[in-house]
Design an enzyme around this catalytic site. Structure first.
Site, PDB file in Angstrom:
ATOM      1  N   HIS A  84       0.878  -1.179   0.000  1.00 40.68           N
ATOM      2  CA  HIS A  84       0.000   0.000   0.000  1.00 40.68           C
ATOM      3  C   HIS A  84       0.917   1.232   0.000  1.00 40.68           C
ATOM      4  CE1 HIS A  84      -2.727   2.934   1.935  1.00 40.68           C
ATOM      5  NE2 HIS A  84      -3.722   2.169   1.518  1.00 40.68           N
ATOM      6  N   ASP A 124       2.943  -4.853   8.017  1.00 40.58           N
ATOM      7  CA  ASP A 124       1.736  -4.041   7.888  1.00 40.58           C
ATOM      8  C   ASP A 124       0.553  -5.000   7.994  1.00 40.58           C
ATOM      9  OD1 ASP A 124      -0.526  -2.837   6.925  1.00 40.58           O
ATOM     10  OD2 ASP A 124       0.394  -1.978   5.135  1.00 40.58           O
ATOM     11  N   GLN A 180      -4.717  -5.383   6.876  1.00 37.45           N
ATOM     12  CA  GLN A 180      -5.762  -6.236   6.292  1.00 37.45           C
ATOM     13  C   GLN A 180      -5.789  -7.634   6.908  1.00 37.45           C
ATOM     14  OE1 GLN A 180      -8.053  -5.142   4.327  1.00 37.45           O
ATOM     15  NE2 GLN A 180      -7.178  -3.204   3.603  1.00 37.45           N
ATOM     16  N   LYS A 231     -10.457  -1.013  10.712  1.00 35.02           N
ATOM     17  CA  LYS A 231     -10.611  -2.199   9.868  1.00 35.02           C
ATOM     18  C   LYS A 231     -10.920  -3.434  10.702  1.00 35.02           C
ATOM     19  CE  LYS A 231      -7.299  -0.504   6.411  1.00 35.02           C
ATOM     20  NZ  LYS A 231      -8.072   0.170   5.389  1.00 35.02           N
ATOM     21  N   CYS A 249      -4.863   2.586  -3.570  1.00 37.03           N
ATOM     22  CA  CYS A 249      -3.594   3.091  -3.000  1.00 37.03           C
ATOM     23  C   CYS A 249      -2.452   2.109  -3.260  1.00 37.03           C
ATOM     24  CB  CYS A 249      -3.708   3.377  -1.507  1.00 37.03           C
ATOM     25  SG  CYS A 249      -4.960   4.588  -1.133  1.00 37.03           S
TER      26      CYS A 249
END
Ligand code: C6P
Length: 562
Positions: free
Chosen positions: A116, A193, A196, A219, A357
């Site tokens: 991202h 990261d 998600q 999220k 993104c």
């Protein structure tokens, strides 16, 4: 679980909402909504500052929430859990603090091609400042990281490896444990990261042995504006503060300031207190359901959905990794993803369209954008069936723009500019308003816009250059203008886009402005027209910005070109 989410009982364009944009943000359960209300109704005050009861209550709730989050990701200590604004903020913290203080020319930072932008740009900024080099692990056609290339890129020069746990644009689940182990052998620190991942399976930062792990509250059924950076205490202790301000200090004099202990050293200023507390509620909610259970359920839902989506004629999945989270990015042969997004919305289905993104991912697959359906634990087979039926309906009924049937905008090298449709932009605006009034609801108006877009003559390829590109639009837009050689007062232009809905907007702009006198173009109050016609309310923010960019380009060129 569905019953816990009031928004899932609402309608979109008169149809029950099917929310499949969980990669962008998840919906909130009633318990999270209530906790926000309770905080502001009964618990609100600043933390770590007041001696009075209310401040101590808010402080306790905020710190208890930190402990819940610590347990949720299995961090060894609660001081390893730093509250941030979100994943982006967490990555910027590590890049700015660790990166700026340790990287030197000759050092390398390793990221992957599927990152991202928030795991690309902070590292680019730090590499520019420190002279370190950014290296990129390539991905294959399925959207999987090429592990052998990762091994080749790793060297003693690699100081930081920062990779995504689950790709938001492809759905790929990366082998993060193997990445971490290999990177550690070379002495690199590793940031994962987890934006998600956290809502879709169990997270154990100690088992992973990652040095940093970043995620966002919104999220995982929590509020926006709150996120977490997990970091190993040993590393965080050695890192300089990233931002200065209240709460992060131990003692301040003009001569010398000393800093607070972890985690406060990295939490300057009054934080998002409600966000931190309510994130704890969201974590309780999801933990009570069970992340293992969620992972198994979503895997089953993905298998069901993906197999059926791939069967729809013209659909091509982007991201077919063997290990995937519940994300389906796809394109169709006839409909631009932006147009598909608008048409699915009219069926009550919310998906995201665009580059997500992840522009380098789009470039890797030579596509401008995808449509993306991203699922959460509250989505059902019924949601999927409605989504699939809508994709089938839209792709089957959509008449792709027949390039030949539209009048070409160039003949024998001569550009055919559209003539004025009325005596002034005001008169053209009135005609458009009358037309739109007759169309009634916005569903029909959107269809009309898309049809108008379909009829817009394509712009000659040779005019689609960097100079004619209009920046600030979600899709690719080009605009070319000229004063009429026979009457220098007259402003002529043509424009084009890859998305029909944007072409529809261009068709409106052409009716308003094309072939009009330059001073009439300058004088026309287009903003009031957009309000009257309802475009100011019914276009998404991104598309409104795109429309404004086109209008200001028209105005500038009308004023400048003689
Ligand atoms: N992706 C999406 O629609 P923030 O905005 O800080 O909460 O999260 C940034 C971010 C970082 N990494 C990954 C893998 C992400 O998916 C995101 C956010 C959203 O895909 C919004 S662009």
């Amino acid at each position: 679980m569905r019953a816990d989410f009031p928004i899932l009982r609402t309608l979109a364009h008169g149809k029950p909402l099917v929310y499949l944009d969980n990669g962008a943000t998840t919906q909130k359960p009633q318990i999270v909504i209530d906790a926000t209300d309770t905080y502001y109704s009964r618990e609100n005050s600043n933390i770590h500052r007041g001696v009075y009861e209310l401040s101590q209550l808010a402080t306790t709730l905020y710190e208890e929430s930190r402990i819940k989050i610590q347990k949720f990701i299995n961090a060894a200590e609660s001081r390893e859990v730093i509250y941030t604004k979100g994943t982006t903020d967490s990555i910027n913290l590590v890049a700015s603090s660790l990166g700026r203080s340790t990287l030197k020319p000759g050092d390398e930072v390793l990221i992957s091609h599927m990152e991202h932008h928030s795991n690309i740009v902070p590292w680019q900024l730090i590499c520019e400042q420190t002279g370190a080099m950014l290296k990129v692990i390539p991905i294959n056609e399925a959207g999987e990281l090429i592990f052998e290339e990762f091994e080749k890129l790793l060297s003693p020069r690699t100081k930081i490896v920062s990779v995504v746990h689950v790709s938001n644009s492809l759905g790929t689940i990366n082998p993060v444990k193997q990445i971490i182990d290999l990177a550690h052998k070379q002495g690199a620190v590793v940031l994962i990261d987890g934006a998600q991942w956290v809502a879709h399976g169990p997270t154990d930062v100690q088992a992973l042995d990652c040095d940093f792990y970043a995620f966002s509250g919104h999220k995982i059924f929590g509020p926006t504006g709150i996120g977490i950076l997990y970091g190993k205490a040993k590393l965080l202790d050695a890192m300089p503060p990233y931002q200065g301000g209240g709460d992060m200090i131990s003692n301040v004099t003009f001569e010398k300031t000393t800093y607070n202990d972890l985690p406060y050293k990295f939490e300057a200023g009054t934080p998002n207190i409600a966000g931190g507390i309510v994130l704890g509620t969201a974590i309780d909610y999801v933990s009570n359901i069970g992340l293992e259970k969620i992972a198994a359920y979503e895997a089953e839902l993905l298998a069901y959905a993906q197999a059926r989506l791939a069967e729809i004629p013209g659909v091509r999945l982007i991201g077919t990794a063997k290990k995937k989270a519940s994300v389906m990015s796809f394109i169709t042969s006839g409909v631009h993803p932006h147009d598909l997004g608008v048409l699915l919305d009219l069926e009550g289905i919310a998906v995201r369209t665009g580059h997500h993104c992840c522009q380098p991912v789009m470039d890797r697959f030579h596509i401008p954008a995808t449509a993306r359906a991203s699922m959460a634990a509250y989505n059902t087979r019924d949601d999927i069936d409605r989504f699939l039926a809508a994709v089938r309906k839209v792709t089957a009924s959509y008449t792709p723009r027949p390039a030949q049937s539209a009048a070409p905008s160039s003949s024998n090298g001569k550009i055919l500019f559209p003539p004025a449709v009325a005596e002034s932009p005001e008169a053209a605006a009135q005609e458009l308003l009358d037309n739109f009034d007759m169309l009634g609801d916005w569903q029909t108006r959107y269809q009309y816009l898309i049809e108008m877009g379909g009829k817009l003559p394509p712009m000659p390829k040779e005019l689609k250059t960097d100079t004619t590109r209009v920046h600030g639009c979600q899709s690719v837009v080009h605009l070319y203008s000229q004063r009429d050689p026979k009457d220098k007062q007259v402003f002529n232009f043509i424009a084009d886009s890859d998305a029909d809905i944007v072409r529809g907007l261009i068709a409106i702009l052409e009716r308003l402005y094309a072939g009009q006198k330059a001073d009439a173009v300058a004088k026309f109050d287009v903003e009031t027209f957009f309000k009257e016609i309802g475009l100011d309310q019914h276009l998404s923010g991104g598309r409104r910005n795109g429309l404004s960019s086109m209008v200001s380009r028209i105005r500038t060129e009308a004023a400048e070109k003689v």
